[in-house]
Design a protein around this motif. Structure first.
Motif, PDB file in Angstrom:
ATOM      1  N   SER A 101      -3.227   7.982   3.284  1.00 37.77           N
ATOM      2  CA  SER A 101      -4.190   9.083   3.218  1.00 37.77           C
ATOM      3  C   SER A 101      -4.540   9.615   4.596  1.00 37.77           C
ATOM      4  N   PHE A 102      -4.365   8.780   5.634  1.00 37.10           N
ATOM      5  CA  PHE A 102      -4.618   9.200   7.005  1.00 37.10           C
ATOM      6  C   PHE A 102      -3.357   9.708   7.694  1.00 37.10           C
ATOM      7  N   GLY A 103      -2.275   9.863   6.943  1.00 37.65           N
ATOM      8  CA  GLY A 103      -1.041  10.377   7.518  1.00 37.65           C
ATOM      9  C   GLY A 103      -0.248   9.350   8.288  1.00 37.65           C
ATOM     10  N   GLU A 104      -0.537   8.069   8.069  1.00 37.83           N
ATOM     11  CA  GLU A 104       0.169   6.998   8.765  1.00 37.83           C
ATOM     12  C   GLU A 104       1.416   6.566   8.010  1.00 37.83           C
ATOM     13  N   SER A 105       2.404   6.096   8.768  1.00 37.75           N
ATOM     14  CA  SER A 105       3.602   5.482   8.194  1.00 37.75           C
ATOM     15  C   SER A 105       3.646   4.040   8.676  1.00 37.75           C
ATOM     16  N   ILE A 106       2.818   3.203   8.071  1.00 38.44           N
ATOM     17  CA  ILE A 106       2.676   1.817   8.493  1.00 38.44           C
ATOM     18  C   ILE A 106       3.010   0.895   7.334  1.00 38.44           C
ATOM     19  N   ASN A 107       3.902  -0.039   7.582  1.00 36.32           N
ATOM     20  CA  ASN A 107       4.191  -1.101   6.625  1.00 36.32           C
ATOM     21  C   ASN A 107       3.243  -2.247   6.934  1.00 36.32           C
ATOM     22  N   VAL A 108       2.258  -2.465   6.072  1.00 34.95           N
ATOM     23  CA  VAL A 108       1.204  -3.432   6.385  1.00 34.95           C
ATOM     24  C   VAL A 108       1.713  -4.861   6.370  1.00 34.95           C
ATOM     25  N   GLY A 109       2.875  -5.100   5.787  1.00 31.67           N
ATOM     26  CA  GLY A 109       3.403  -6.457   5.716  1.00 31.67           C
ATOM     27  C   GLY A 109       4.336  -6.825   6.845  1.00 31.67           C
ATOM     28  N   THR A 110       4.794  -5.814   7.609  1.00 32.48           N
ATOM     29  CA  THR A 110       5.798  -6.105   8.640  1.00 32.48           C
ATOM     30  C   THR A 110       5.456  -5.536  10.015  1.00 32.48           C
ATOM     31  N   GLN A 111       4.383  -4.733  10.127  1.00 29.98           N
ATOM     32  CA  GLN A 111       4.089  -4.071  11.395  1.00 29.98           C
ATOM     33  C   GLN A 111       2.742  -4.483  11.987  1.00 29.98           C
ATOM     34  N   GLN A 112       2.290  -5.680  11.691  1.00 29.46           N
ATOM     35  CA  GLN A 112       1.046  -6.186  12.260  1.00 29.46           C
ATOM     36  C   GLN A 112       1.253  -6.530  13.730  1.00 29.46           C
ATOM     37  N   ASP A 113       0.407  -5.976  14.600  1.00 32.39           N
ATOM     38  CA  ASP A 113       0.500  -6.224  16.028  1.00 32.39           C
ATOM     39  C   ASP A 113      -0.198  -7.537  16.374  1.00 32.39           C
TER      40      ASP A 113
END
Length: 229
Positions: free
Chosen positions: A40-52
């Protein structure tokens, strides 16, 4: 269980200490709520693989006397507190915890926090119309190494979730790098009952936005407030 979302928290004149590494291992995230929020914020983030891997933050501006943070709540913000703490404090206690924004101040209330020489942090709080609600000066603040916390129960023990894993007994907050139009920003996503919560990490979602260093005096409260309209 989703409790609230706080958007945005803007870091003005400072930035997080960027990590080039991903968290290892990645923490399982339950459900699709966090992914949907990012979309909804226009992000392309995979929450399961892109945790910093970043859990501690610090300013990167040198040769300046002030670094200002702005925090703003939303209409869904519950009666809890967002704050900063000295990352090296053992144990963590009132002298090393610095409350910044309390949900009881009302929807769209906001606070600014400015680092000053001598390890001082000056916090000014405002209502939704930018009317001053008071100021607090904290001493003993480590502006080179600090974490963020959410106190979901407004106590110093129960309900306290920190960005450093070991303080929670496990992951209580996940960090993600912004993408696309949000490149250069960071997201902090808290789980309210870490480490034995439901692992949806959508109970408090905060955006950290870094901007280019400019003199503090060149930015007015009205200019800061306008960023959140």
């Amino acid at each position: 269980m989703k409790r609230s979302i706080t958007t945005l928290l803007a870091l003005v004149l400072m930035t997080g200490s960027a990590s080039a590494a991903l968290r290892s291992p990645q923490v399982p995230v339950s459900g699709t709520s966090l992914s949907g929020l990012f979309t909804s914020f226009g992000e392309s983030i995979n929450v399961g693989t892109q945790q910093d891997a970043t859990q501690v933050w610090g300013h990167t501006v040198s040769g300046s006397t002030g670094y200002t943070i702005m925090f703003q709540g939303t209409s869904t913000t519950a009666k809890h507190t967002i704050g900063m703490y000295n990352s090296n404090a053992l144990p963590l206690g009132p002298s090393s915890m610095f409350p910044l924004l309390d949900g009881s101040l009302g929807p769209q209330a906001f606070a600014t926090a400015t680092f000053r020489p001598g390890n001082l942090l000056v916090v000014n709080r405002f209502d939704a119309s930018a009317n001053p609600l008071g100021a607090t000066t904290y001493t003993g603040v480590n502006n080179n190494s600090f974490g963020f916390y959410v106190d979901f129960d407004n106590t110093s023990a129960a309900g306290l979730v920190c960005t450093q894993d070991y303080r929670n007994g496990g992951a209580g907050a996940l960090t993600f790098a912004g993408t696309g139009a949000n490149l250069g920003t960071w997201w902090l996503c808290f789980d309210e009952s870490a480490p034995a919560g439901d692992n949806d990490f959508d109970d408090e979602v905060i955006m950290l936005e870094s901007v280019n260093p400019t003199p503090v005096s060149s930015t007015s409260w009205a200019d800061l407030k306008a960023r959140f309209r």
